[in-house]
Design a protein around this motif. Structure first.
Motif, PDB file in Angstrom:
ATOM      1  N   ASP A 168       0.742  -1.184   0.046  1.00  0.00           N
ATOM      2  CA  ASP A 168      -0.098  -0.234  -0.039  1.00  0.00           C
ATOM      3  C   ASP A 168       0.779   1.124  -0.183  1.00  0.00           C
ATOM      4  OD1 ASP A 168      -2.036  -1.559   0.075  1.00  0.00           O
ATOM      5  OD2 ASP A 168      -2.535  -1.149   2.160  1.00  0.00           O
ATOM      6  N   VAL A 169       0.710   2.284  -0.796  1.00  0.00           N
ATOM      7  CA  VAL A 169       1.313   3.397  -0.884  1.00  0.00           C
ATOM      8  C   VAL A 169       0.597   4.611  -0.837  1.00  0.00           C
ATOM      9  CG1 VAL A 169       3.239   2.259  -2.141  1.00  0.00           C
ATOM     10  CG2 VAL A 169       1.402   3.467  -3.453  1.00  0.00           C
ATOM     11  N   GLU A 170       0.897   5.746  -0.728  1.00  0.00           N
ATOM     12  CA  GLU A 170       0.009   7.117  -0.805  1.00  0.00           C
ATOM     13  C   GLU A 170       0.725   7.753  -1.793  1.00  0.00           C
ATOM     14  OE1 GLU A 170      -1.831  10.336   2.118  1.00  0.00           O
ATOM     15  OE2 GLU A 170      -1.759   8.363   2.970  1.00  0.00           O
ATOM     16  N   VAL A 171      -0.076   8.258  -2.720  1.00  0.00           N
ATOM     17  CA  VAL A 171       0.482   9.226  -3.857  1.00  0.00           C
ATOM     18  C   VAL A 171      -0.407  10.251  -3.907  1.00  0.00           C
ATOM     19  CG1 VAL A 171       1.264   9.379  -6.021  1.00  0.00           C
ATOM     20  CG2 VAL A 171       1.787   7.328  -5.019  1.00  0.00           C
ATOM     21  N   GLY A 172       0.027  11.253  -3.945  1.00  0.00           N
ATOM     22  CA  GLY A 172      -1.013  12.620  -3.997  1.00  0.00           C
ATOM     23  C   GLY A 172      -2.238  12.459  -3.221  1.00  0.00           C
ATOM     24  N   GLY A 173      -2.135  12.155  -2.050  1.00  0.00           N
ATOM     25  CA  GLY A 173      -3.152  12.109  -1.084  1.00  0.00           C
ATOM     26  C   GLY A 173      -3.935  10.921  -1.311  1.00  0.00           C
ATOM     27  N   ILE A 174      -3.682  10.155  -2.269  1.00  0.00           N
ATOM     28  CA  ILE A 174      -4.634   8.943  -2.683  1.00  0.00           C
ATOM     29  C   ILE A 174      -3.930   7.517  -2.057  1.00  0.00           C
ATOM     30  CG2 ILE A 174      -5.691   7.347  -4.555  1.00  0.00           C
ATOM     31  CD1 ILE A 174      -5.843  10.271  -6.235  1.00  0.00           C
ATOM     32  N   LYS A 175      -4.747   6.761  -1.188  1.00  0.00           N
ATOM     33  CA  LYS A 175      -4.187   5.560  -1.082  1.00  0.00           C
ATOM     34  C   LYS A 175      -4.330   4.380  -1.865  1.00  0.00           C
ATOM     35  CE  LYS A 175      -3.900   2.209   3.198  1.00  0.00           C
ATOM     36  NZ  LYS A 175      -4.704   2.024   4.369  1.00  0.00           N
ATOM     37  N   ILE A 176      -3.476   3.876  -2.442  1.00  0.00           N
ATOM     38  CA  ILE A 176      -3.284   2.989  -3.512  1.00  0.00           C
ATOM     39  C   ILE A 176      -2.853   1.628  -3.029  1.00  0.00           C
ATOM     40  CG2 ILE A 176      -2.498   2.503  -5.869  1.00  0.00           C
ATOM     41  CD1 ILE A 176      -1.571   5.338  -6.221  1.00  0.00           C
ATOM     42  N   ALA A 177      -3.510   0.626  -3.205  1.00  0.00           N
ATOM     43  CA  ALA A 177      -3.133  -0.786  -3.107  1.00  0.00           C
ATOM     44  C   ALA A 177      -2.621  -1.443  -4.353  1.00  0.00           C
ATOM     45  CB  ALA A 177      -4.547  -1.901  -2.672  1.00  0.00           C
ATOM     46  N   THR A 178      -1.214  -1.925  -4.389  1.00  0.00           N
ATOM     47  CA  THR A 178      -0.584  -2.523  -5.414  1.00  0.00           C
ATOM     48  C   THR A 178      -0.148  -3.919  -5.292  1.00  0.00           C
ATOM     49  OG1 THR A 178       1.734  -1.651  -4.809  1.00  0.00           O
ATOM     50  CG2 THR A 178       0.376  -0.077  -5.932  1.00  0.00           C
ATOM     51  N   GLY A 179       0.215  -4.439  -6.592  1.00  0.00           N
ATOM     52  CA  GLY A 179       0.500  -5.957  -6.243  1.00  0.00           C
ATOM     53  C   GLY A 179       1.090  -6.240  -7.843  1.00  0.00           C
ATOM     54  N   GLY A 180       2.203  -7.067  -7.740  1.00  0.00           N
ATOM     55  CA  GLY A 180       2.945  -7.421  -8.860  1.00  0.00           C
ATOM     56  C   GLY A 180       3.360  -8.892  -9.135  1.00  0.00           C
TER      57      GLY A 180
END
Length: 320
Positions: A168-180
């Motif tokens: 989970d990262v936060e970019v530009g005030g938006i919390k983003i769940a990521t996976g690869g």
């Protein structure tokens, strides 16, 4: 039926040969260096969210001497993206790591995510181009490439390796769940290591894979990812006007070989046509090398039950 004279036949043959040579010269010397920035808007954020600018880079296939490509990539820093995503195949030479890092130097100071592709692990080798029409052809691998050094350089500057990782990262005030996942083209993907729905508290979920193989895209879509980014296809690399790509070099259909599309009812897919080529196949035709600036915006409050791809707008602009 009239029969061509020997002189007329020679003229026709010379004309056809000249056209073929001109086409090869254009594809090799001009179009493969005609880098373009593609701009695409995708409605994937929650209603009321601010927009997010994501720069998608893939398939650099860098060699140390490619100064024009390196200079063009350095200029991408001026776009000031909120997030940079790199979907692999950065290398094409044993000594290319410094060239890749220097070209990306400004972008490495911004939030970034990456996975690697086959040509980060192994050097490209000569191959019969007709093998690309057989999806089950035998893989031939070149010498190992210093992918560990590239990974260390990316990580040292703050980019996150998503190879079989959920984060989970936060970019530009938006919390983003990521996976690869690791590269499905080499069958190194182990989706079970990241399986499951993304964090429900996240406002956006993004999946990364180098090769857009349907078996992996299906898993991302089933788990409910909003957006999946991939590369590998080179947009077909050699395309025919009015027909498009001849091959995709993976399991997706030709209509999805580059750009944005839907995968399932909910998930958006973006496939980059990439910025490079194999040194053994240094040509592009009707498929310019590209990076993509994705502007992620709020989705409509209510989506139609069936969407054939409306809501995706794309334009091209040659970078400075």
């Amino acid at each position: 039926m009239p029969v061509l004279s020997s002189a007329a036949f020679r003229r026709a043959a010379l004309g056809a040969t000249g056209a073929a040579v001109a086409g090869i010269g254009y594809a090799t010397l001009i179009e493969r260096n005609a880098f373009v920035l593609r701009e695409t808007t995708l409605p994937v954020l929650q209603p009321g969210s601010s927009s997010l600018r994501v720069l998608h880079i893939s398939d650099l296939h860098m060699t140390p001497g490619q100064k024009l490509k390196q200079a063009w990539v350095r200029e991408l820093e001026g776009l000031e993206p909120d997030l940079v995503i790199n979907t692999g195949d950065n290398l094409a030479h044993q000594r290319a790591v410094p060239a890749v890092v220097q070209a990306l130097s400004g972008l490495l100071s911004r939030p970034g995510l990456f996975v690697f592709g086959s040509n980060d692990y192994f050097a490209p080798v000569p191959k019969n181009p007709f093998k690309y029409f057989n999806k089950n052809h035998k893989r031939v691998y070149g010498d190992p490439l210093p992918w560990q050094d590239l990974r260390a350089a990316f990580a040292e500057r703050g980019w996150h390796d998503l190879t079989h990782v959920r984060r989970d990262v936060e970019v530009g005030g938006i919390k983003i769940a990521t996976g690869g996942v690791d590269d499905p083209h080499l069958r190194r993907d182990r989706y079970e290591t990241i399986a499951g729905a993304p964090n429900p508290l996240a406002e956006l979920s993004i999946g990364l894979t180098h090769s857009p193989e349907p078996r992996v895209l299906d898993r991302f879509a089933t788990d409910g990812y909003d957006l999946v980014l991939a590369g590998h296809t080179h947009g077909g690399q050699l395309c025919v006007p009015g027909f498009g790509a001849l091959v995709t070099n993976c399991g997706i259909d030709r209509s999805r070989v580059k750009g944005a599309s839907r995968w399932g009812a909910h998930t958006r897919l973006h496939v980059s046509a990439g910025l490079g080529t194999s040194p053994w196949a240094p040509y592009r035709f009707c498929c310019r090398p590209e990076a993509t600036l994705l502007t992620l915006v709020a989705a409509p409050p209510q989506r139609p039950a069936a969407d054939s791809g409306h809501g995706v707008s794309t334009s091209e602009a040659v970078a400075r």
